[in-house]
Design an enzyme around this catalytic site. Structure first.
Site, PDB file in Angstrom:
ATOM      1  N   ASP A  60       0.858  -1.186   0.000  1.00  0.00           N
ATOM      2  CA  ASP A  60       0.000   0.000   0.000  1.00  0.00           C
ATOM      3  C   ASP A  60       0.891   1.231   0.000  1.00  0.00           C
ATOM      4  O   ASP A  60       1.567   1.516   0.992  1.00  0.00           O
ATOM      5  CB  ASP A  60      -0.883  -0.027   1.265  1.00  0.00           C
ATOM      6  N   TYR A 148      -6.353  16.259 -10.175  1.00  0.00           N
ATOM      7  CA  TYR A 148      -5.484  15.280 -10.840  1.00  0.00           C
ATOM      8  C   TYR A 148      -4.294  15.953 -11.524  1.00  0.00           C
ATOM      9  O   TYR A 148      -3.133  15.578 -11.306  1.00  0.00           O
ATOM     10  CB  TYR A 148      -6.315  14.498 -11.859  1.00  0.00           C
ATOM     11  N   PRO A 184      -8.892  -0.560 -16.707  1.00  0.00           N
ATOM     12  CA  PRO A 184     -10.159  -0.722 -15.975  1.00  0.00           C
ATOM     13  C   PRO A 184     -10.686   0.596 -15.407  1.00  0.00           C
ATOM     14  O   PRO A 184     -11.883   0.874 -15.500  1.00  0.00           O
ATOM     15  CB  PRO A 184      -9.786  -1.710 -14.869  1.00  0.00           C
ATOM     16  N   ARG A 189     -14.341   5.614 -15.763  1.00  0.00           N
ATOM     17  CA  ARG A 189     -14.536   7.048 -16.039  1.00  0.00           C
ATOM     18  C   ARG A 189     -15.452   7.258 -17.242  1.00  0.00           C
ATOM     19  O   ARG A 189     -16.263   8.177 -17.257  1.00  0.00           O
ATOM     20  CB  ARG A 189     -13.172   7.736 -16.259  1.00  0.00           C
TER      21      ARG A 189
HETATM   22  P1  NAD Z   1      -6.049   1.732 -12.895  1.00  0.00           P
HETATM   23  O1  NAD Z   1      -6.410   3.102 -12.424  1.00  0.00           O
HETATM   24  O2  NAD Z   1      -7.105   0.969 -13.616  1.00  0.00           O
HETATM   25  O3  NAD Z   1      -5.539   0.845 -11.683  1.00  0.00           O
HETATM   26  C1  NAD Z   1      -4.951   1.456 -10.564  1.00  0.00           C
HETATM   27  C2  NAD Z   1      -4.403   0.396  -9.623  1.00  0.00           C
HETATM   28  O4  NAD Z   1      -3.880   1.103  -8.482  1.00  0.00           O
HETATM   29  C3  NAD Z   1      -5.442  -0.582  -9.090  1.00  0.00           C
HETATM   30  O5  NAD Z   1      -5.011  -1.916  -9.295  1.00  0.00           O
HETATM   31  C4  NAD Z   1      -5.512  -0.234  -7.599  1.00  0.00           C
HETATM   32  O6  NAD Z   1      -5.785  -1.339  -6.759  1.00  0.00           O
HETATM   33  C5  NAD Z   1      -4.109   0.318  -7.347  1.00  0.00           C
HETATM   34  N1  NAD Z   1      -4.030   1.135  -6.119  1.00  0.00           N
HETATM   35  C6  NAD Z   1      -4.947   2.010  -5.646  1.00  0.00           C
HETATM   36  N2  NAD Z   1      -4.562   2.503  -4.454  1.00  0.00           N
HETATM   37  C7  NAD Z   1      -3.358   1.930  -4.179  1.00  0.00           C
HETATM   38  C8  NAD Z   1      -2.459   2.025  -3.075  1.00  0.00           C
HETATM   39  N3  NAD Z   1      -2.733   2.802  -2.020  1.00  0.00           N
HETATM   40  N4  NAD Z   1      -1.307   1.308  -3.113  1.00  0.00           N
HETATM   41  C9  NAD Z   1      -1.036   0.504  -4.171  1.00  0.00           C
HETATM   42  N5  NAD Z   1      -1.848   0.370  -5.231  1.00  0.00           N
HETATM   43  C10 NAD Z   1      -3.003   1.061  -5.230  1.00  0.00           C
HETATM   44  O7  NAD Z   1      -4.716   1.805 -13.788  1.00  0.00           O
HETATM   45  P2  NAD Z   1      -4.282   2.869 -14.906  1.00  0.00           P
HETATM   46  O8  NAD Z   1      -5.464   3.574 -15.489  1.00  0.00           O
HETATM   47  O9  NAD Z   1      -3.343   2.150 -15.792  1.00  0.00           O
HETATM   48  O10 NAD Z   1      -3.494   3.992 -14.071  1.00  0.00           O
HETATM   49  C11 NAD Z   1      -2.206   3.751 -13.521  1.00  0.00           C
HETATM   50  C12 NAD Z   1      -1.467   5.074 -13.386  1.00  0.00           C
HETATM   51  O11 NAD Z   1      -1.356   5.688 -14.662  1.00  0.00           O
HETATM   52  C13 NAD Z   1      -2.137   6.105 -12.477  1.00  0.00           C
HETATM   53  O12 NAD Z   1      -1.152   6.815 -11.746  1.00  0.00           O
HETATM   54  C14 NAD Z   1      -2.814   7.028 -13.466  1.00  0.00           C
HETATM   55  O13 NAD Z   1      -3.022   8.326 -12.958  1.00  0.00           O
HETATM   56  C15 NAD Z   1      -1.797   7.027 -14.590  1.00  0.00           C
HETATM   57  N6  NAD Z   1      -2.339   7.438 -15.882  1.00  0.00           N
HETATM   58  C16 NAD Z   1      -3.410   6.777 -16.414  1.00  0.00           C
HETATM   59  C17 NAD Z   1      -3.920   7.195 -17.629  1.00  0.00           C
HETATM   60  C18 NAD Z   1      -5.131   6.524 -18.250  1.00  0.00           C
HETATM   61  O14 NAD Z   1      -5.743   7.107 -19.139  1.00  0.00           O
HETATM   62  N7  NAD Z   1      -5.481   5.336 -17.842  1.00  0.00           N
HETATM   63  C19 NAD Z   1      -3.339   8.274 -18.304  1.00  0.00           C
HETATM   64  C20 NAD Z   1      -2.241   8.905 -17.743  1.00  0.00           C
HETATM   65  C21 NAD Z   1      -1.735   8.477 -16.529  1.00  0.00           C
END
Ligand code: NAD
Length: 251
Positions: A60, A148, A184, A189
């Protein structure tokens, strides 16, 4: 390929999305991967991929204890700080609680992991730290992403600061700035916006419309950049936000 042979890589938020794809891509390149998340159910499915060199455990990023235990266990040469959460809304929608939660999860988490991992990296003479930012940050503003975008801009400042302090000691620290990526939480969103607009198709269209390529990224496309930054191929780059956004901010 074996571009990461001999490297130990710890990934946060590896249960799904970009973190998961990156853990798999780094394992495929020969790294010993420590895939971590708070969602053990999601994380355990990574075993289906059948990589012997992936170890999973709960970490975590909001807990000092959990982070220091995880870093001691993994002793990473590569640290991919992927955990983050997207709040929806403008400055007038922002609550203090959402702000505090986002700064803790998206930014302070990196203070925790880097503070824990850096001494070991210095002792072993090198390391690569990769921090998840976003195109929505100091790169560009995106509508309804006030909290964000603010946190993700902070990640770029944090990245540059670590990079400059340790550049002469074999440590590299880079940020990655993706555009919209299928994951996911992205589907959640789209569903939420779909409810607002009365149609999931319209919501999907809105997300895709801001991507000039007419599509969002796959998590694997982002993972390829993570592999590069983790590997010695990127030995000459540090302190930069690496933008990978399908032309979103480049117009
Ligand atoms: P996601 O948001 O679907 O999954 C996020 C994961 O983070 C989940 O498995 C969740 O259990 C885990 N998580 C949440 N709280 C946590 C904690 N306290 N400790 C450890 N793990 C924790 O995945 P995603 O969309 O690929 O996003 C991953 C990262 O990429 C994020 O930082 C997000 O802001 C960034 N990001 C995503 C996008 C997008 O469009 N998806 C774009 C730019 C940046």
């Amino acid at each position: 390929g074996q571009r990461l042979e001999g490297k130990r890589a710890l990934v946060t938020a590896a249960g799904q999305g970009i973190g998961r794809a990156s853990a798999l891509a780094m394992a495929a390149e020969g790294a010993e991967v420590f895939a971590t998340d708070i969602n053990m159910e999601a994380l355990s499915t990574i075993r289906e991929a059948n990589h012997e060199n992936i170890e999973i455990f709960e970490l975590d990023v909001r807990s000092d204890e959990s982070v220091s235990a995880g870093i001691s266990r993994a002793q990473p040469d590569v640290l991919f700080n992927c955990a983050g959460f997207v709040h929806h809304g403008t400055v007038l929608d922002a609550t203090d609680d959402d702000w505090d939660f986002a700064f803790d999860l998206n930014v302070r988490s990196m203070l925790r992991t880097i503070r824990a991992a850096l001494p070991g990296m210095l002792e072993r003479g090198g390391g690569s730290i990769i921090n998840m930012s976003s195109a929505c940050s100091s790169v560009i503003g995106a509508p309804n992403r006030f909290i964000y975008g603010t946190t993700k801009a902070a990640v770029i400042g944090l990245t540059k600061s670590v990079a400059v302090d340790y550049v002469a000691k074999g440590i590299r620290c880079n940020a990655i700035c993706p555009g919209t990526v299928e994951s996911p939480s992205w589907h959640d969103r789209v569903d939420a916006l779909g409810e607002q607009l009365g149609s999931k198709d319209k919501a999907m269209e809105q997300f895709v419309a801001r991507q000039p390529m007419g599509r969002v990224a796959t998590a694997e496309e982002i993972a390829a950049l993570v592999v590069y930054l983790a590997s010695d191929e990127s030995a000459f780059t540090t302190g930069h936000p690496h933008i990978i956004d399908g032309g979103w901010s480049g117009q």
